[in-house]
Design a protein around this motif. Sequence first.
Motif, mmCIF file in Angstrom:
data_model
loop_
_atom_site.group_PDB
_atom_site.id
_atom_site.type_symbol
_atom_site.label_atom_id
_atom_site.label_comp_id
_atom_site.label_asym_id
_atom_site.label_seq_id
_atom_site.Cartn_x
_atom_site.Cartn_y
_atom_site.Cartn_z
ATOM 1 N N ALA A 68 -8.913 6.984 -6.906
ATOM 2 C CA ALA A 68 -9.762 8.220 -7.201
ATOM 3 C C ALA A 68 -8.253 9.610 -7.066
ATOM 4 C CB ALA A 68 -10.852 8.401 -6.753
ATOM 5 N N GLU A 69 -8.055 9.102 -6.108
ATOM 6 C CA GLU A 69 -7.458 10.980 -6.236
ATOM 7 C C GLU A 69 -6.681 10.979 -6.961
ATOM 8 O OE1 GLU A 69 -4.357 11.428 -2.296
ATOM 9 O OE2 GLU A 69 -5.735 9.430 -1.612
ATOM 10 N N GLU A 122 -11.487 2.921 -4.649
ATOM 11 C CA GLU A 122 -11.188 4.015 -4.131
ATOM 12 C C GLU A 122 -9.648 4.188 -4.425
ATOM 13 O OE1 GLU A 122 -12.428 5.151 -1.009
ATOM 14 O OE2 GLU A 122 -14.465 4.280 -0.946
ATOM 15 N N ARG A 123 -8.645 3.658 -4.366
ATOM 16 C CA ARG A 123 -7.093 3.513 -4.509
ATOM 17 C C ARG A 123 -7.488 4.324 -5.529
ATOM 18 N NH1 ARG A 123 -3.477 2.013 -1.832
ATOM 19 N NH2 ARG A 123 -2.793 4.762 -1.560
ATOM 20 N N ARG A 167 -13.491 1.034 3.949
ATOM 21 C CA ARG A 167 -12.698 2.673 4.102
ATOM 22 C C ARG A 167 -12.524 2.624 5.760
ATOM 23 N NH1 ARG A 167 -16.088 6.872 0.782
ATOM 24 N NH2 ARG A 167 -15.222 8.555 2.986
ATOM 25 N N SER A 218 0.458 -1.113 0.017
ATOM 26 C CA SER A 218 -0.232 0.276 -0.189
ATOM 27 C C SER A 218 0.733 0.993 0.407
ATOM 28 C CB SER A 218 -0.927 0.410 1.403
ATOM 29 O OG SER A 218 -0.474 0.038 2.211
ATOM 30 N N GLN A 258 1.937 1.957 -3.640
ATOM 31 C CA GLN A 258 0.759 1.860 -4.645
ATOM 32 C C GLN A 258 0.845 3.242 -4.633
ATOM 33 O OE1 GLN A 258 -2.400 0.159 -3.471
ATOM 34 N NE2 GLN A 258 -2.005 -2.209 -3.726
ATOM 35 N N ARG A 259 0.744 4.100 -3.380
ATOM 36 C CA ARG A 259 0.846 5.895 -3.913
ATOM 37 C C ARG A 259 1.795 5.849 -3.837
ATOM 38 N NH1 ARG A 259 -1.844 10.003 -0.758
ATOM 39 N NH2 ARG A 259 -3.446 7.740 -0.450
ATOM 40 N N PHE A 284 -17.350 11.182 -6.130
ATOM 41 C CA PHE A 284 -17.652 11.065 -5.001
ATOM 42 C C PHE A 284 -18.705 11.855 -4.159
ATOM 43 C CE2 PHE A 284 -13.835 8.855 -5.909
ATOM 44 C CZ PHE A 284 -13.875 7.833 -5.308
ATOM 45 N N THR A 341 -13.591 13.361 -10.633
ATOM 46 C CA THR A 341 -13.527 12.843 -9.435
ATOM 47 C C THR A 341 -14.438 13.305 -8.249
ATOM 48 O OG1 THR A 341 -11.498 12.891 -10.871
ATOM 49 C CG2 THR A 341 -11.990 11.371 -8.388
ATOM 50 N N HIS A 390 -9.273 -1.652 -11.021
ATOM 51 C CA HIS A 390 -10.671 -2.069 -10.322
ATOM 52 C C HIS A 390 -11.610 -1.098 -9.212
ATOM 53 C CE1 HIS A 390 -7.549 -4.161 -7.962
ATOM 54 N NE2 HIS A 390 -8.646 -4.712 -6.839
ATOM 55 N N ASP A 391 -10.392 -0.453 -8.552
ATOM 56 C CA ASP A 391 -10.344 -0.450 -7.462
ATOM 57 C C ASP A 391 -10.477 1.684 -7.725
ATOM 58 O OD1 ASP A 391 -10.431 0.287 -4.955
ATOM 59 O OD2 ASP A 391 -8.058 -0.478 -4.020
#
Lengths: 265, 331
Positions: B219-220, B216-217, B260, B187, B190-191, B243, B239, B213-214
């Motif tokens: 979107a930012e 939440e991941r 979350r 994680s 990932q960021r 949300f 985006t 597929h994610d």
Amino acid sequence: MNAAPLLEVQDLVKEFPRPRRGWLAPRVAPLRAVDGVSFTLARGQALGLVGESGSGKTTVARLVLGLERASSGSIRLEGRELTTLSRAEWRPLRRRVQLVFQDPAGALDPRHTALDCVAEGLAIQRLGKPRERRLRALELLVSVGLAPRQANLYPHEFSGGQRQRIGIARALALEPELLVLDEPVSALDVSIRAQILNLLHELQERRGLAYLFIAHDLAVVRALCPRIAVMQHGKLVECASRDELFARPQHEYTRALLAAAPRAR
Amino acid sequence: MGAVLSVHDLAIEFPTPRGFVRAVDGVSFDVAAGETLALVGESGSGKTLTALAVLGLVPAPGRVVTGRAFFQQRNLLRLDEGELRALRGRALSIVFQDPLSALHPLLTIGRQLTEVIEAHEPAAKRAAPARAAAALAEVGLLDADRILAAYPHELSGGMRQRVLIAMAVLLRPALLFADEPTTALDSALQRSVLELLRALAHKNGMAVVLISHDLERVAEFADRVQVLYAGRTVESARTDELFRRALHPYTRGLLASSPRLDGALSFPLPSIPGQPPDAGARPAGCAFHPRCAFVQEGCRLRVPELAEVRGASGRRSACLEVARLVAEAHA
């Protein structure tokens, strides 16, 4: 009633030898995959074990399952020491601790129907007559949310989420007291994840199961586990209640994990 | 700003024993310079095939049956393999999910980077090593000498993914596809990889299509999100607006069912019942209707078109019952 906790892990160490870089090269110190890990898990409780890949969490799981031998330290199941057991002594205990894999596709024999996949464990432990085993397997498949008519389908005929349901039914067949769940939802589509988490929660309530829930995704662990342990470089750096961990993370690494999660909007 | 890539009405078919199946069915999108668009969908949604089609890489026996994909005044779907090869890696590029299988195991990182330069710019051969080192620095790999000499297996997963990104942006492509670029990573990594892609998009004015597929991941890190389900676009929006309020029941379900860190802790967790359909066995009407909380009789009969949502300017949704979602959001 036994007073000892269901699972008690103390100063657990697992070292893997590392190859030398040549036959004349100096000896290399072994790799400490698990380095002095201690925790307890009570009956019916769920403990989350989080950490990045390589942090040693899967090795802890393999040690608890008896798939690896500890270098030192102790693992007790209701007070009984497991690390010194022989294979034969392990066998009857194995049914009490079962594993749910990350990748249900890889864990199910493609030549077996869903029913056979679930009944297999019963057969290996020689429990019941074949007919009884099949009946029991069918009950289990229904209890994890599959339809009776799906029992005779093969793993490839199911979606990822359904295959994970089969994997869970299979792990439950021997009526374990402890399920080790190794990233059980990380291979699933987002819309299926919550379904499986709901199923795990329901099964835990209904059967009083204890979970050792291993995952890298803090949000998933948080949903299911009232207590959470954080691993880094083989060490358990923090173990706290869910509320405490999120409100006041003590270790720098826990704070880094929290910071890396998708931001709330 | 004009679109770097403009895809219109893309459809991709695969032959099956029961006839042709439309894996992608009428997908359109634009992406501008410096912009990041997230194509979000579950397995079978067609998100990866959409990217492969634009790059001319749809695996046989699949084929593009309709659509246009305009890039630098040319329709990519009409180019022959030679023309595409000249563009791929140079003007348009892709980063795949698994960095280990995308790198040659027996060649050093340095060799693989310089090969990219030499293949597209033979004149630049002498400058290639220095450019390779600069490319590594750009993706935050500062120990360039060691990494150039290393083989893929000697690097960590996060470093390998950075090397792949360095390779993909080496020739300053105008457009980059990133297909689940962080799924294989932890994680924290990932960021940092998503942050890197975003920084490169801004700095180089590169258009980025982020496939995941994610929701939440990613979107930012995306300016806009387009949600695919069963081969069709169900919703597209900026985006922040998506949300604030999702205007398709599937998007809404996805957002509600992602665990979350600040979510409620009561079971059962909100979830979408059922599962995404196979491409060969999609339900009639709206493909989402068997799983939908807003389903009405008409949803079983008519395929909803992606259209501007009345009462929500600039928003597009493919839902016959969208008026109810809008009303609910206002209530």
